[in-house]
Every structure is written in structure tokens, then in C-alpha cells.
Design an enzyme around this catalytic site. Structure first.
Site, PDB file in Angstrom:
ATOM      1  N   HIS A  63       0.848  -1.195   0.000  1.00 39.87           N
ATOM      2  CA  HIS A  63       0.000   0.000   0.000  1.00 39.87           C
ATOM      3  C   HIS A  63       0.878   1.238   0.000  1.00 39.87           C
ATOM      4  O   HIS A  63       2.106   1.153   0.139  1.00 39.87           O
ATOM      5  CB  HIS A  63      -0.981  -0.013   1.173  1.00 39.87           C
ATOM      6  N   HIS A  65       1.153   3.971   1.971  1.00 39.80           N
ATOM      7  CA  HIS A  65       1.568   4.740   3.134  1.00 39.80           C
ATOM      8  C   HIS A  65       3.094   4.902   3.120  1.00 39.80           C
ATOM      9  O   HIS A  65       3.822   4.005   2.677  1.00 39.80           O
ATOM     10  CB  HIS A  65       1.119   4.066   4.428  1.00 39.80           C
ATOM     11  N   ASP A  67       5.564   4.743   5.174  1.00 36.15           N
ATOM     12  CA  ASP A  67       6.505   3.803   5.789  1.00 36.15           C
ATOM     13  C   ASP A  67       6.678   2.534   4.968  1.00 36.15           C
ATOM     14  O   ASP A  67       7.468   1.663   5.332  1.00 36.15           O
ATOM     15  CB  ASP A  67       6.089   3.466   7.225  1.00 36.15           C
ATOM     16  N   HIS A  68       5.972   2.453   3.835  1.00 35.56           N
ATOM     17  CA  HIS A  68       6.112   1.298   2.947  1.00 35.56           C
ATOM     18  C   HIS A  68       6.664   1.668   1.572  1.00 35.56           C
ATOM     19  O   HIS A  68       6.987   0.770   0.793  1.00 35.56           O
ATOM     20  CB  HIS A  68       4.764   0.597   2.792  1.00 35.56           C
ATOM     21  N   HIS A 140      -7.725  -1.922   5.474  1.00 39.56           N
ATOM     22  CA  HIS A 140      -6.847  -0.867   5.977  1.00 39.56           C
ATOM     23  C   HIS A 140      -7.465   0.480   5.610  1.00 39.56           C
ATOM     24  O   HIS A 140      -8.471   0.546   4.889  1.00 39.56           O
ATOM     25  CB  HIS A 140      -5.450  -1.035   5.378  1.00 39.56           C
ATOM     26  N   ASP A 211      -0.521  -3.906   5.792  1.00 41.82           N
ATOM     27  CA  ASP A 211      -1.209  -3.502   7.015  1.00 41.82           C
ATOM     28  C   ASP A 211      -2.684  -3.880   6.903  1.00 41.82           C
ATOM     29  O   ASP A 211      -3.320  -3.672   5.862  1.00 41.82           O
ATOM     30  CB  ASP A 211      -1.082  -1.997   7.226  1.00 41.82           C
ATOM     31  N   HIS A 269       5.972  -5.516  11.647  1.00 49.78           N
ATOM     32  CA  HIS A 269       5.317  -4.210  11.752  1.00 49.78           C
ATOM     33  C   HIS A 269       5.017  -3.911  13.226  1.00 49.78           C
ATOM     34  O   HIS A 269       3.902  -3.574  13.608  1.00 49.78           O
ATOM     35  CB  HIS A 269       4.031  -4.187  10.911  1.00 49.78           C
TER      36      HIS A 269
END
Length: 307
Positions: A63, A65, A67-68, A140, A211, A269
Site C-alpha cells: 500500500h 503509506h 513507511d512502505h 486498511h 497492514d 510491523h
């Protein structure tokens, strides 16, 4: 086949855990590496390993976001500087193409290799003669996918002694037999290759999830997997908080593993609210429901033997 964790934290980098990135090392199977997510500083993490960026063949983004994905432009750029010339394919949700192309264009980054970007939907997103990759949407705050990597069954071991007894000497014919092709001998006899092969080697299955809240899609992706990599942002007892923030607890991850009948669960995570002294407690929470549970750490490697 090995699963190597480059980043195992949640949300933002921490001293003990960088943000998410997982390498699937397929060096024996195809001489390449597949990457799952590419959080900030992934290329810095790679510097502390034996991983060669030029071997990275595919990158699967769960996805969008930060942090990915924040490490993606830098990694792609550095791979070019480091002599990577083979094509790279990116897979991920809608918006990935804009993110990558704008980042590279704005920074005037030129890649010496071909970059293919595939914005995916649910279903089979890749298949060749050795692997299938399936994707499903999880639960998510934004579209987040989980991936099921299926290694196709391999032909059985060549029974060389049996071939010699049948008067079939070594040569190119052995390769055809190994590939399961019917063979015509010099005398015109047709033989079935299966007579000279051991039992098929069962392929391995890995589920790597983005996530997610606890959901049925996660169970479906993980069915009968050798390894399930599942987020565990929160500890047991924090189910309400996990639901509010579209994440899972240790116990929920274990419940998915139990229902899916996986062989091993790896928690990742992990929120920075839990320091090193808490990690064993998180594992024990999951082991109450699913005993074969481990917790990911940066630079941890899990070997997946043939079944």
C-alpha cells in the site's frame, strides 16, 4: 528460498527497527530477489547485508503509506548507479505509477534499466513456469494488498540408476526426461518419463500481508502456507485500538495463522511503543493460540526448506 527482513517497524523509523521492507531471496530458484515494500532507508539496510540491488527483479508494494514506499525512489536510483541493467517490475495499488514517475522525473533521475510499473487489482498478478503470485485486498485505511507466493511443484528426482538399467545412457535425453517429456528411443520405443522420476517435490507457499485489520482475506491468502508474515502492530488487549487504526494485534495474527493452517507465523510491523524487553511477551501472546510463532527483527532470515 529465504525470507530476509530489512525493516520490521511500524509508522516511522526507530533505533531498533527500520520501517517495512522484506526480501524474498530466490537465488537458487531463479538467481534473483523479490522485494516486498520499500520503506525509508531500505537501501541503507541493504548495505549491511549480502543482497545485491542488481539482483532485485520484482518489487511488490502492499500500500502507499509512506513507511512502505518512501525508500523506493532512492533504491531504484542507486540500483542504476550500481550497475543494475536487468528489468525491474513494480506491482502495487493505483497511484504507484504516478508516485514513482513523478519522483524520478522531478529529481531528473535516469535509470539504465527498464522499469515496468503494474497497478494491480485482486487476482493472479504474475505467473510463469515456476511461480504464481496472487493479490487480495485487506482491510486498511487505504487500499492495502496481501500477497500469496506459490511455488509450483517441481519434477521428481531423476532416477539415474533405473535409467542405466533400462539401457538409457546419460546425455541430452536425461534433461528431457527431467522435464517430463515422453521419449522415443533409437529402437522406436516410446517411454514415459514418469517411470524414471521420483515423487514430485511439493512447492512452497508464502503469504506476505500489508497492514490490515483481522479479516477473511488474510486467511484466504495464508491457507496452507509454509510461512505467514503478518503485521502485529499492537499487543493483546489492544483490539479496539487496532481496529480504530486499521491494524492487528498479536492474538489476531495468531488467529489468522491457526484458521489458515499455516506451518509458521512471523510477526512484524511492530510498534516502537514496544522495546526489546517486550518482544518476547508479544511472541508468547501469539503462541497461546499458535505455538509456531516467531517475531521478525531487522536482518532476521527465515529459511524455507522444501516440504
Amino acid at each position: 528460498m529465504e525470507v530476509f527482513f530489512l525493516g520490521t517497524g511500524a509508522g516511522m523509523p526507530a533505533k531498533l527497527r527500520n520501517v517495512t521492507s522484506i526480501a524474498l531471496k530466490l537465488l537458487e530458484e531463479r538467481g534473483t530477489i523479490w522485494l516486498f515494500d520499500c520503506g525509508e532507508a531500505t537501501q541503507h539496510q541493504v548495505l549491511h547485508t549480502s543482497i545485491k540491488p542488481r539482483r532485485i527483479e520484482k518489487i511488490f508494494i502492499t500500500h502507499l503509506h509512506g513507511d512502505h514506499i518512501y525508500g523506493l525512489p532512492g533504491l531504484l536510483s542507486s540500483r542504476s548507479f550500481q550497475g543494475g541493467e536487468s528489468e525491474v517490475t513494480l506491482y502495487g495499488p493505483k497511484g504507484l505509477k504516478d508516485y514513482v514517475e513523478i519522483s524520478l522525473s522531478t529529481s531528473q533521475t535516469y535509470l539504465k534499466y527498464s522499469l515496468k510499473i503494474i497497478e494491480i487489482e485482486e487476482g493472479v498478478i504474475f505467473e510463469d513456469d515456476a511461480f504464481i503470485v496472487e493479490a487480495k485486498l485487506l482491510e486498511h485505511g487505504i487500499p492495502s494488498y496481501g500477497y500469496r507466493i506459490i511455488e509450483k511443484d517441481r519434477p521428481g528426482t531423476l532416477l539415474a540408476d533405473k535409467l542405466l538399467k533400462a539401457g538409457i545412457n546419460p546425455g541430452p535425453i536425461y534433461k528431457k526426461i527431467k522435464n517430463g517429456e515422453p521419449i522415443e528411443l533409437e529402437n522406436g520405443e516410446i517411454i514415459e518419463s514418469a517411470r524414471f522420476l521420483g515423487p514430485k517435490q511439493k512447492g512452497r507457499i508464502i503469504a506476505i500481508l500489508g497492514d490490515t485489520r483481522y479479516c477473511d482475506a488474510a486467511i484466504q491468502l495464508a491457507l496452507d502456507a509454509d510461512l505467514l508474515v503478518h503485521e502485529a502492530t499492537f499487543s493483546s488487549g489492544e483490539e479496539s485500538l487496532a481496529y480504530e487504526y486499521f491494524h492487528s494485534t498479536t492474538v489476531q495474527a495468531a488467529k489468522v495463522a491457526e484458521k489458515a493452517g499455516v506451518r509458521k507465523l512471523c510477526l512484524t510491523h511492530i510498534s516502537s511503543r514496544y522495546d526489546r524487553t517486550d518482544w518476547m511477551r508479544l511472541v508468547e501472546e501469539a503462541r497461546e493460540s499458535f505455538p509456531v510463532t516467531v517475531i521478525a527483527e531487522d536482518f532476521k532470515e527465515i529459511h524455507l526448506p522444501l516440504r
